[in-house]
Write an enzyme that holds these catalytic residues in place. Structure first.
Site, short mmCIF file in Angstrom:
data_model
loop_
_atom_site.label_atom_id
_atom_site.label_comp_id
_atom_site.label_asym_id
_atom_site.label_seq_id
_atom_site.Cartn_x
_atom_site.Cartn_y
_atom_site.Cartn_z
N ASP A 169 0.73 -1.32 -0.26
CA ASP A 169 0.01 0.06 0.05
C ASP A 169 0.88 1.36 -0.05
O ASP A 169 1.71 1.22 0.60
CB ASP A 169 -0.94 0.02 1.41
CG ASP A 169 -1.91 1.29 1.25
OD1 ASP A 169 -1.42 2.27 1.71
OD2 ASP A 169 -3.22 0.90 1.14
N ASN A 177 -2.75 13.03 -3.09
CA ASN A 177 -3.81 13.31 -3.92
C ASN A 177 -4.29 14.93 -3.74
O ASN A 177 -4.51 15.82 -4.12
CB ASN A 177 -4.93 12.41 -3.98
CG ASN A 177 -4.72 11.62 -5.00
OD1 ASN A 177 -4.04 11.53 -5.84
ND2 ASN A 177 -5.32 10.33 -4.60
N ASP A 186 -2.09 9.97 -9.99
CA ASP A 186 -2.21 8.93 -11.16
C ASP A 186 -0.61 8.56 -11.56
O ASP A 186 -0.20 7.27 -11.70
CB ASP A 186 -2.82 9.23 -12.40
CG ASP A 186 -4.48 9.22 -11.91
OD1 ASP A 186 -4.93 8.56 -11.04
OD2 ASP A 186 -5.12 9.80 -12.62
N GLU A 212 -5.06 2.34 -4.03
CA GLU A 212 -3.63 2.43 -4.17
C GLU A 212 -2.81 1.04 -3.33
O GLU A 212 -1.70 1.15 -3.05
CB GLU A 212 -3.08 3.73 -3.26
CG GLU A 212 -3.24 3.54 -1.87
CD GLU A 212 -4.76 4.11 -1.36
OE1 GLU A 212 -4.78 4.51 -0.07
OE2 GLU A 212 -5.54 4.20 -2.22
#
Length: 291
Positions: A169, A177, A186, A212
């Site tokens: 992770d 973000n 991204d 993720e």
């Protein structure tokens, strides 16, 4: 017009129509997954406004973002001074010729350019590929992972050989973000997969499990070796320079490893065991391996 001129005009129309039907964009990542956009005109615009030939109603897409232009026999894509840029195979471009299989990223949407003789066959082939591949990162998706593990678990039980998985992770990904934007997020997901792919052999599998989270499935691999691979992956990501739009972003990952046991002899239980180890790594402070 003479008969000969008429015949030449008819042939020209047929050839033009044929050429137009030979190319299309298929959405492989975004809200209209699988939608097919034929390149049917000499100039087609792509953007957020409804007046565009292809509309992408997305906050990171400019009103008129880019355009496709046919200069027979080629098709070009040109960025129209968009705010966030047009990416061709992960590289920002101004104007480039498209080739079969190219990936075009516009905002949070990814298209694949398909061009060739058997367009219908290519379309169905791509639709199948979308069922087993994550459109953004181009690694396997959760469905393919589960199918892969079902086969490998059966083989492991039959031959008595080891099978391990690594679940990982990205640490504090929501903060990335929120701070740098979803386009940066991204980019980091894709770049992380490029790093991990260097560790994955042909008989192994890297898959996006969701958001993720990613999984590496390792046939013929015992837990101790899986932990060694996980630690190597952790170091590679930690040391990598992630640079988006001129800004360096620090990225680390947490990883959990598990080896197949009789108590976890199905994909869901097996992955759950790895997920428990992953949360141990997170609770211990992140950027580490538990297994």
């Amino acid at each position: 017009m003479s008969d000969d001129q008429t015949r030449k005009a008819d042939i020209s129309d047929i050839e033009k129509k044929s050429t137009q039907q030979e190319s299309f964009l298929i959405e492989i990542y975004g809200p209209s997954l699988g939608k097919n956009h034929p390149v049917s005109r000499d100039v087609m615009t792509i953007g957020r406004e409804a007046t565009n030939s292809i509309q992408i109603d997305h906050e990171n897409v400019s009103r008129t973002h880019c355009q496709l232009e046919r200069v027979a026999p080629a098709i070009y894509i040109e960025d129209l001074n968009s705010t966030n840029g047009t990416y061709l195979n992960d590289v920002p471009i101004k104007r480039e010729r498209l080739r079969h299989g190219d990936l075009i990223k516009i905002g949070g949407v990814v298209f694949k350019f398909i061009s060739g003789g058997n367009v219908e066959g290519l379309y169905h082939e791509e639709i199948y590929r979308m069922t087993i591949t994550d459109g953004l990162t181009q690694v396997s998706n959760k469905r393919h992972l589960v199918d892969f593990l079902e086969r490998e678990i059966a083989r492991t039980i039959r031959f008595g050989r080891p099978l391990s998985v690594i679940m990982l992770d990205l640490d504090h990904f929501k903060k990335v973000n929120d701070t740098y934007g979803h386009l940066a997020g991204d980019f980091i997901l894709k770049e992380t997969c490029d790093i991990l792919n260097k560790l994955v052999r042909r008989e192994e599998l890297l898959a996006r499990y969701g958001g993720e989270e990613f999984v590496i499935a390792l046939p013929e691999t015992a837990l101790s070796t899986a932990c060694t691979i996980a630690e190597k992956a952790r170091r590679m990501v930690e040391r990598h320079e992630f640079t988006f739009a001129g800004t360096e972003i620090r990225v680390t990952i947490s990883l959990g490893c598990a080896e197949l046991s009789p108590m976890a002899a199905d994909p869901n239980n097996f992955l759950r065991a790895a997920d428990e180890r992953l949360y141990e790594a997170k609770r211990a402070g992140r950027n580490r391996v538990a297994g």
